[in-house]
Write an enzyme that holds these catalytic residues in place. Structure first.
Site, mmCIF file in Angstrom:
data_model
loop_
_atom_site.group_PDB
_atom_site.id
_atom_site.type_symbol
_atom_site.label_atom_id
_atom_site.label_comp_id
_atom_site.label_asym_id
_atom_site.label_seq_id
_atom_site.Cartn_x
_atom_site.Cartn_y
_atom_site.Cartn_z
ATOM 1 N N GLY A 173 36.090 -54.702 -16.576
ATOM 2 C CA GLY A 173 34.759 -54.371 -16.113
ATOM 3 C C GLY A 173 34.851 -53.430 -14.926
ATOM 4 O O GLY A 173 35.931 -53.138 -14.411
ATOM 5 N N ALA A 196 39.164 -53.657 -3.964
ATOM 6 C CA ALA A 196 38.390 -53.503 -5.200
ATOM 7 C C ALA A 196 38.792 -54.586 -6.197
ATOM 8 O O ALA A 196 39.931 -55.074 -6.173
ATOM 9 C CB ALA A 196 38.641 -52.123 -5.807
ATOM 10 N N GLY A 217 38.210 -55.875 -10.503
ATOM 11 C CA GLY A 217 37.679 -55.671 -11.846
ATOM 12 C C GLY A 217 38.469 -56.537 -12.794
ATOM 13 O O GLY A 217 39.702 -56.533 -12.758
ATOM 14 N N ALA A 244 42.785 -55.044 -6.000
ATOM 15 C CA ALA A 244 43.610 -54.006 -5.373
ATOM 16 C C ALA A 244 43.255 -53.962 -3.899
ATOM 17 O O ALA A 244 42.148 -53.545 -3.535
ATOM 18 C CB ALA A 244 43.369 -52.656 -6.033
ATOM 19 N N CYS A 268 34.333 -46.927 -7.296
ATOM 20 C CA CYS A 268 33.580 -47.940 -8.044
ATOM 21 C C CYS A 268 32.192 -47.453 -8.453
ATOM 22 O O CYS A 268 31.299 -48.249 -8.751
ATOM 23 C CB CYS A 268 33.473 -49.242 -7.243
ATOM 24 S SG CYS A 268 35.087 -49.924 -6.819
#
Length: 238
Positions: free
Chosen positions: A90, A161, A163, A176, A192
């Site tokens: 995602g 970040a 996902g 990350a 993002c």
């Protein structure tokens, strides 16, 4: 009884595509075990993994991401020594590179809890608690996955970040965290997909040339184990 044993593998610096393929291999291994258990009505433990890695410069775009958030051409990517991949997590576009801890938990959440939102919040909390040990007040930003500093101010900036992808409660991809990252690489994308938001790194926030990245890994793992109530085991090379 659920298996809370998680095998930790530190891959060092490894190409993004190789790491992705290795993730897919472990992900499939867990899914195959779950399918076999249901088909044969058995109760073999499903394994859990956490991979830690640094990647060479790379940009990745999530399945719902907008390619226009990458602001450079293929020629420019080659010039700056970076690669690009569209992947099955995602989220939108993300950069990975040296000086960044990337973590890929490949977990069967049925061993812990079946709540993907709780899973994301615990990953964020792991980073928040780690940064607190360095004197930083990190926070979540409503509606924006990841970990931020100075949320709600004109100086809001993202330091981690996230996902993920999940199938049958098995996770892959992850987080990350910028430790000694070259922030110039973030100028080549809209991080993002969020315009007008800055990105930062731990060494910048602490005003230091370089932070001991192994020390940060140790703190992350400590909080990861506590939050997931897990038993961590480091894989050693044969």
């Amino acid at each position: 009884m659920a298996n809370n044993y998680i095998q930790i593998e530190d891959l060092g610096r490894k190409d993004y595509k190789e790491s992705w393929e290795y993730q897919e291999l472990l992900f499939s291994k867990i899914l195959d075990c779950k399918v076999k258990n249901r088909r044969e009505d058995t109760e073999h433990d499903t394994p859990n993994y956490l991979l830690l890695v640094e990647h060479p410069h790379v940009y990745t775009l999530g399945k719902s991401g907008d390619f226009s958030n990458l602001l450079v051409s293929e020629e420019k990517l080659s010039e700056i020594g970076a690669t690009f991949y569209k992947i099955n997590r995602g989220g939108d576009i993300t950069y990975h590179g040296p000086g960044q801890i990337v973590g890929y938990p490949i977990l069967d959440l049925e061993n812990f809890f079946t709540d993907i939102h709780k899973y994301l919040r615990l990953l964020e909390e792991m980073v928040v608690l780690t940064l607190a040990e360095y004197g930083l007040k990190a926070e979540r930003s409503e509606g924006e996955t990841g970990v931020w500093l100075d949320v709600g101010t004109p100086f809001a900036r993202k330091i981690c970040a996230m996902g993920v992808r999940a199938s049958r409660w098995v996770t892959m991809h992850g987080f990350a965290l910028n430790i000694n990252a070259d922030l110039g690489y973030f100028d080549h994308m809209i991080p993002c997909g969020i315009k007008g938001k800055a990105v930062t790194s731990l060494n910048v926030e602490l005003g230091k040339a370089e932070i001991n990245i192994e020390e940060v890994k140790g703190k992350l793992l400590k909080h990861f184990a506590q939050l997931f109530e897990a038993e961590l085991h480091q894989k050693t090379e044969a």
